[in-house]
Design a protein around this motif. Structure first.
Motif, PDB file in Angstrom:
ATOM      1  N   LEU A 205       0.826  -1.203   0.000  1.00 50.49           N
ATOM      2  CA  LEU A 205       0.000   0.000   0.000  1.00 50.49           C
ATOM      3  C   LEU A 205       0.865   1.260   0.000  1.00 50.49           C
ATOM      4  O   LEU A 205       0.523   2.266  -0.629  1.00 50.49           O
ATOM      5  N   GLN A 206       1.976   1.208   0.717  1.00 53.31           N
ATOM      6  CA  GLN A 206       2.896   2.353   0.751  1.00 53.31           C
ATOM      7  C   GLN A 206       3.400   2.686  -0.650  1.00 53.31           C
ATOM      8  O   GLN A 206       3.372   3.852  -1.076  1.00 53.31           O
ATOM      9  N   HIS A 207       3.826   1.679  -1.387  1.00 56.54           N
ATOM     10  CA  HIS A 207       4.380   1.926  -2.725  1.00 56.54           C
ATOM     11  C   HIS A 207       3.288   2.231  -3.748  1.00 56.54           C
ATOM     12  O   HIS A 207       3.533   2.976  -4.709  1.00 56.54           O
ATOM     13  N   VAL A 208       2.094   1.685  -3.542  1.00 48.12           N
ATOM     14  CA  VAL A 208       0.982   2.040  -4.431  1.00 48.12           C
ATOM     15  C   VAL A 208       0.632   3.511  -4.263  1.00 48.12           C
ATOM     16  O   VAL A 208       0.410   4.232  -5.254  1.00 48.12           O
ATOM     17  N   ALA A 209       0.594   3.981  -3.011  1.00 45.34           N
ATOM     18  CA  ALA A 209       0.284   5.389  -2.769  1.00 45.34           C
ATOM     19  C   ALA A 209       1.342   6.304  -3.384  1.00 45.34           C
ATOM     20  O   ALA A 209       1.019   7.314  -4.017  1.00 45.34           O
ATOM     21  N   LEU A 210       2.606   5.951  -3.201  1.00 50.07           N
ATOM     22  CA  LEU A 210       3.678   6.755  -3.780  1.00 50.07           C
ATOM     23  C   LEU A 210       3.621   6.730  -5.307  1.00 50.07           C
ATOM     24  O   LEU A 210       3.755   7.775  -5.962  1.00 50.07           O
ATOM     25  N   GLY A 211       3.422   5.565  -5.873  1.00 53.60           N
ATOM     26  CA  GLY A 211       3.333   5.469  -7.322  1.00 53.60           C
ATOM     27  C   GLY A 211       2.156   6.241  -7.878  1.00 53.60           C
ATOM     28  O   GLY A 211       2.254   6.874  -8.938  1.00 53.60           O
ATOM     29  N   PHE A 212       1.030   6.214  -7.163  1.00 56.01           N
ATOM     30  CA  PHE A 212      -0.133   6.971  -7.627  1.00 56.01           C
ATOM     31  C   PHE A 212       0.163   8.459  -7.656  1.00 56.01           C
ATOM     32  O   PHE A 212      -0.201   9.156  -8.621  1.00 56.01           O
ATOM     33  N   GLU A 213       0.807   8.980  -6.622  1.00 50.62           N
ATOM     34  CA  GLU A 213       1.111  10.413  -6.602  1.00 50.62           C
ATOM     35  C   GLU A 213       2.069  10.795  -7.726  1.00 50.62           C
ATOM     36  O   GLU A 213       1.881  11.815  -8.394  1.00 50.62           O
ATOM     37  N   LEU A 214       3.084   9.990  -7.952  1.00 52.13           N
ATOM     38  CA  LEU A 214       4.047  10.304  -9.004  1.00 52.13           C
ATOM     39  C   LEU A 214       3.416  10.223 -10.396  1.00 52.13           C
ATOM     40  O   LEU A 214       3.758  11.005 -11.290  1.00 52.13           O
ATOM     41  N   LEU A 215       2.496   9.290 -10.570  1.00 52.22           N
ATOM     42  CA  LEU A 215       1.907   9.061 -11.888  1.00 52.22           C
ATOM     43  C   LEU A 215       0.540   9.719 -12.046  1.00 52.22           C
ATOM     44  O   LEU A 215      -0.112   9.519 -13.086  1.00 52.22           O
ATOM     45  N   ALA A 216       0.097  10.486 -11.048  1.00 47.23           N
ATOM     46  CA  ALA A 216      -1.230  11.103 -11.114  1.00 47.23           C
ATOM     47  C   ALA A 216      -1.446  11.952 -12.365  1.00 47.23           C
ATOM     48  O   ALA A 216      -2.527  11.913 -12.960  1.00 47.23           O
ATOM     49  N   PRO A 217      -0.440  12.759 -12.817  1.00 43.32           N
ATOM     50  CA  PRO A 217      -0.674  13.520 -14.049  1.00 43.32           C
ATOM     51  C   PRO A 217      -1.032  12.640 -15.242  1.00 43.32           C
ATOM     52  O   PRO A 217      -1.781  13.070 -16.122  1.00 43.32           O
ATOM     53  N   LEU A 218      -0.517  11.407 -15.273  1.00 42.76           N
ATOM     54  CA  LEU A 218      -0.854  10.486 -16.351  1.00 42.76           C
ATOM     55  C   LEU A 218      -2.152   9.740 -16.056  1.00 42.76           C
ATOM     56  O   LEU A 218      -3.040   9.645 -16.911  1.00 42.76           O
ATOM     57  N   LEU A 219      -2.297   9.225 -14.838  1.00 49.14           N
ATOM     58  CA  LEU A 219      -3.455   8.401 -14.501  1.00 49.14           C
ATOM     59  C   LEU A 219      -4.755   9.194 -14.503  1.00 49.14           C
ATOM     60  O   LEU A 219      -5.809   8.676 -14.863  1.00 49.14           O
ATOM     61  N   ILE A 220      -4.691  10.466 -14.085  1.00 47.60           N
ATOM     62  CA  ILE A 220      -5.897  11.287 -14.048  1.00 47.60           C
ATOM     63  C   ILE A 220      -5.953  12.218 -15.246  1.00 47.60           C
ATOM     64  O   ILE A 220      -7.034  12.524 -15.764  1.00 47.60           O
ATOM     65  N   GLY A 221      -4.796  12.678 -15.704  1.00 51.81           N
ATOM     66  CA  GLY A 221      -4.780  13.613 -16.824  1.00 51.81           C
ATOM     67  C   GLY A 221      -5.170  12.974 -18.145  1.00 51.81           C
ATOM     68  O   GLY A 221      -5.829  13.614 -18.981  1.00 51.81           O
ATOM     69  N   ALA A 222      -4.783  11.724 -18.366  1.00 53.37           N
ATOM     70  CA  ALA A 222      -5.140  11.033 -19.607  1.00 53.37           C
ATOM     71  C   ALA A 222      -6.572  10.537 -19.515  1.00 53.37           C
ATOM     72  O   ALA A 222      -6.918   9.804 -18.582  1.00 53.37           O
ATOM     73  N   ARG A 223      -7.393  10.893 -20.475  1.00 47.90           N
ATOM     74  CA  ARG A 223      -8.822  10.601 -20.388  1.00 47.90           C
ATOM     75  C   ARG A 223      -9.102   9.102 -20.338  1.00 47.90           C
ATOM     76  O   ARG A 223     -10.004   8.659 -19.619  1.00 47.90           O
ATOM     77  N   ARG A 224      -8.362   8.304 -21.075  1.00 45.93           N
ATOM     78  CA  ARG A 224      -8.623   6.866 -21.083  1.00 45.93           C
ATOM     79  C   ARG A 224      -8.256   6.200 -19.762  1.00 45.93           C
ATOM     80  O   ARG A 224      -8.856   5.194 -19.376  1.00 45.93           O
ATOM     81  N   LEU A 225      -7.239   6.740 -19.082  1.00 45.65           N
ATOM     82  CA  LEU A 225      -6.826   6.169 -17.794  1.00 45.65           C
ATOM     83  C   LEU A 225      -7.562   6.792 -16.621  1.00 45.65           C
ATOM     84  O   LEU A 225      -7.430   6.324 -15.491  1.00 45.65           O
TER      85      LEU A 225
END
Length: 288
Positions: A205-225
């Motif tokens: 969970l620790q690494h998932v949270a960190l990865g989500f924050e680092l990749l948020a511009p892609l995961l939330i910014g990209a419409r398909r993701l």
């Protein structure tokens, strides 16, 4: 020319006005809850009754504006909560929002010790709402207010992940989340969670949270993701709200920013179920 056209379309092209309208009501409602909770101790952070360092002792955290006389505290509260209520219901929307903005700025400068990220994000949100154009109808509006709010969320996540990676011990230790859940933020749910969750799951969970924050511009910014990214973010903030004392306000505030990423049709359905009024979705399917 293509880059310029895309730039202009991104910032000034039409987007569904329902996004900003829904965000406005959500963030103001959250501000009202946050200020009501703090108002029980308002004299301590707005008047000389409470503790405030002097400029000689702490120039940064000393009050930046004169504190209120205790007799004026009720009037300040009436102005604050009345302006928030008026802005929520759309009565005198712009002047009411401006009054709420000025009063929140005063609160943040009068008690800098208590003015953390919550206060600053409220100030930014209210400023955008004050400056945002009011569309002639409910279908569409210029994109820039929504873009500013979207980028605020993505930049917040990305910089938080970068700071954890470069300055913290999130990459060098596997027990950061486990330790934080047992610190000053610990709740009863956190105690049960720590007791029942194996260490490997905590590390995951620790690494998932960190990865989500680092990749948020892609995961939330990209419409398909975006559906996948928003789902992870909602789950993360639910966990933060449940397991970390007093961070419910932060999680709820951040989730308000998710609304500017949701499509107009979904927002319309949510508003209809909550009885929030007949704001129409954009019939042309404007991009966001």
């Amino acid at each position: 020319m293509r880059i310029r056209e895309r730039w202009d379309r991104y910032w000034y092209g039409p987007v569904p006005a329902i996004r900003l309208a829904t965000f406005r009501q959500a963030i103001l409602f959250m501000l009202a809850i946050y200020m009501l909770a703090r108002w029980m101790h308002a004299a301590e952070w707005l008047t000389t009754t409470g503790f405030h360092p002097t400029p000689a002792a702490d120039r940064i955290n000393a009050p930046q504006l004169p504190l209120l006389p205790p007799a004026l505290l009720p009037a300040f509260g009436v102005g604050l909560f009345a302006s928030i209520a008026l802005a929520i219901f759309g009565w005198l929307r712009r002047p009411a929002t401006l009054v709420a903005l000025l009063l929140v700025i005063y609160v943040s400068l009068a008690d800098p010790i208590s003015a953390f990220t919550l206060n600053r994000l409220f100030i930014l949100s209210l400023l955008v709402l004050v400056l945002a154009p009011t569309p002639d109808h409910d279908d569409a509006m210029p994109a820039w207010p929504v873009r500013v709010l979207q980028l605020t969320l993505l930049i917040h996540y990305a910089t938080s992940g970068i700071c954890k990676s470069l300055r913290g011990d999130w990459l060098t230790s596997n027990d950061v989340l486990w330790a934080q859940l047992q610190n000053i933020y610990m709740t009863d749910i956190a105690a049960l969670f720590v007791r029942m969750t194996p260490m490997w799951a905590m590390t995951l969970l620790q690494h998932v949270a960190l990865g989500f924050e680092l990749l948020a511009p892609l995961l939330i910014g990209a419409r398909r993701l975006r559906p996948f990214g928003l789902a992870i973010g909602v789950a993360m903030h639910i966990m933060i709200a449940a397991t970390m004392y007093q961070l419910f306000y932060f999680s709820a505030q951040m989730l308000c920013f998710y609304l500017v990423f949701v499509d107009a049709e979904t927002l319309q359905r949510w508003r209809a179920r909550l009885g929030l009024g007949p704001t129409s979705p954009d019939p042309r399917g404007l991009a966001g």
